[in-house]
Write a protein that holds these residues in place. Structure first.
Motif, short mmCIF file in Angstrom:
data_model
loop_
_atom_site.label_atom_id
_atom_site.label_comp_id
_atom_site.label_asym_id
_atom_site.label_seq_id
_atom_site.Cartn_x
_atom_site.Cartn_y
_atom_site.Cartn_z
N GLU A 66 0.84 -1.20 0.00
CA GLU A 66 0.00 0.00 0.00
C GLU A 66 0.87 1.25 0.00
OE1 GLU A 66 -2.96 -0.09 3.05
OE2 GLU A 66 -4.20 -1.49 1.91
N ARG A 115 -12.14 8.29 -0.72
CA ARG A 115 -12.47 7.17 0.17
C ARG A 115 -11.30 6.20 0.31
NH1 ARG A 115 -18.31 6.65 -0.13
NH2 ARG A 115 -18.17 4.64 0.98
N LEU A 116 -10.42 6.16 -0.68
CA LEU A 116 -9.29 5.21 -0.65
C LEU A 116 -7.96 5.91 -0.36
CD1 LEU A 116 -10.24 2.90 -3.65
CD2 LEU A 116 -10.32 2.32 -1.22
N ARG A 150 -4.75 4.18 0.87
CA ARG A 150 -4.78 2.78 0.43
C ARG A 150 -4.52 2.63 -1.06
NH1 ARG A 150 -9.72 -0.58 1.78
NH2 ARG A 150 -8.21 -2.15 1.07
N ALA A 151 -4.85 3.67 -1.84
CA ALA A 151 -4.67 3.58 -3.30
C ALA A 151 -4.16 4.91 -3.84
CB ALA A 151 -5.98 3.21 -3.98
N LEU A 183 -16.16 0.44 -4.39
CA LEU A 183 -15.35 0.16 -3.19
C LEU A 183 -15.46 -1.31 -2.81
CD1 LEU A 183 -16.27 3.34 -1.14
CD2 LEU A 183 -14.06 2.85 -2.19
N PHE A 231 -13.40 -3.34 -5.18
CA PHE A 231 -11.97 -3.15 -4.92
C PHE A 231 -11.50 -4.14 -3.86
CE2 PHE A 231 -8.48 -1.12 -2.58
CZ PHE A 231 -7.58 -0.86 -3.61
N GLU A 232 -12.33 -4.37 -2.86
CA GLU A 232 -11.96 -5.31 -1.79
C GLU A 232 -11.88 -6.74 -2.30
OE1 GLU A 232 -10.93 -4.20 0.96
OE2 GLU A 232 -11.64 -2.13 0.74
#
Length: 397
Positions: A220, A246-247, A250-251, A357, A360-361
């Motif tokens: 990450e 939102r990410l 993490r991204a 989202l 993505f998980e």
């Protein structure tokens, strides 16, 4: 005596577009299959797709069996009116340049319909056979581009033009099987072969190189790449800013492209104070391959328009060839194609933030062996089949 083919394509290398690469692959396939038996004249434009990547090249090129003539246009402006003006200037030059030409066959590869209409007009004028390669459903998209009171008369006008071109053609092929639901009911007496964009040779070689390379560890923030156009059709300005927010942490997103919605996207990122999105201008394919190598995930998105449920994005073939995980906001035929043909891809409904989202998980952050996909959809094979379909029109009755 050799046969003469006229190919009309608005985009042609070194311009950067799916239509450009498809046209070149088709020319190469025709020359492979017919050899000295044909002379191909290509009438196209000077590179004008992206202002940041436009460059003047020779207005004409000639080699045995091939003549390429590029029409100079002002830089193509965004929007319907700007594109219409550019096409009108191209059509005017085509009219002049074909006045004295004697062609056995006219081939027109067309996304915005009017290249097909132009091809039909030239074929009629020169008493030549006509082959249309349809890469979009322009009439159906008018409901998206305009309010109803404007779209209705435009649909009638362009619907009539579409009908005249399709009926005039000796053969019509489609780029997406999803288009059959539109064309077959309207033209029930006609057969429509489908030749998708496929994976071109550059990405076939890239696939082989990636399979030899050592696996790249993913840490990450995950490196997410989007490479392509940034217009209304992609809707990146509607989904990317909120996804990036939102990410955050993490991204990290890298966006390579340009288009009519680049500035709204840039402004949204700026207003939200996001630092995990980098924007890059369109690049040549050699540089684009480096972006692919450095990415952990490849992102794809189409806007939530009914007409887009029929399309199959050409970018999907590039993405799949890399072996990288694909995160795709698509619906309709494209979603069905991904589910059936592309391993390790997570699909969500267009413009659905929460769905994106959640998907993505579900992504498996590792490379996959998609060599079977690359073999099945190799552009060389597809274009060879298309070239054979075209050349059948030149065979004695």
């Amino acid at each position: 005596m050799s046969k003469r083919i006229l190919l009309l394509t608005f985009f042609y290398p070194p311009d950067l577009s799916a239509g450009s690469f498809r046209a070149l692959a088709l020319v190469e396939a025709l020359r492979r299959r017919a050899g000295a038996d044909i002379q191909i004249d290509v009438l196209t434009t000077q590179p004008n797709r992206y202002a940041c990547h436009a460059s003047e090249v020779d207005s004409s090129e000639e080699s045995p069996g091939l003549y390429v003539r590029r029409v100079h246009l002002p830089q193509m402006r965004e929007g319907f009116v700007g594109q219409a003006i550019s096409f009108w200037r191209y059509a005017r030059r085509v009219r002049c340049l074909t006045t004295a030409g004697n062609y056995d066959l006219v081939v027109a590869t067309s996304s915005r319909l009017m290249t097909a209409v132009l091809g039909a007009w030239v074929a009629y004028r020169r008493k030549a056979q006509l082959y249309l390669d349809i890469r979009d459903i322009f009439v159906e998209n008018l409901n998206v581009l305009f309010p109803r009171w404007v779209a209705a008369p435009l649909r009638w006008t362009f619907g009539s033009l579409e009908r005249s071109a399709i009926v005039r053609a000796d053969r019509v092929s489609l780029v997406s099987r999803g288009f059959l639901g539109y064309f077959q009911p309207r033209y029930p007496m006609r057969h429509f072969p489908v030749f998708s964009n496929g994976v071109d040779e550059t990405f076939v070689r890239f696939t082989a190189d990636m399979q030899k390379a050592l696996p790249r560890p993913v840490t990450e923030p995950v490196q997410v790449l989007y490479a392509g156009n940034l217009g209304d059709g992609q809707g990146m300005h509607l989904i990317l800013p909120e996804l990036a927010r939102r990410l955050r942490g993490r991204a990290h997103f890298r966006v390579v492209g340009a288009g009519g919605r680049l500035e709204p996207l840039r402004e949204a990122l700026r207003s939200m104070g996001l630092d995990n999105v980098d924007l890059f201008s369109p690049v040549a394919r050699e540089q684009l391959l480096e972006f692919y190598r450095e990415a952990d995930v490849l992102f794809l998105h189409l806007n939530d328009y009914p007409a887009f449920k029929r399309v199959l994005p050409s970018k999907l073939f590039e993405y799949a060839a890399t072996g990288k995980p694909i995160w795709a906001g698509v619906a309709g035929y494209a979603a069905e194609f991904v589910a059936a043909e592309v391993a390790d891809a997570a699909v969500f409904a267009p413009c659905d933030i929460q769905g994106a989202l959640d998907s993505f998980e579900r992504l498996a952050l590792q490379s996959s062996d998609r060599s079977d996909f690359v073999c099945r959809y190799a552009r060389t094979r597809i274009m060879n089949e298309m070239a054979q379909d075209i050349l059948q029109l030149l065979e004695p009755a």
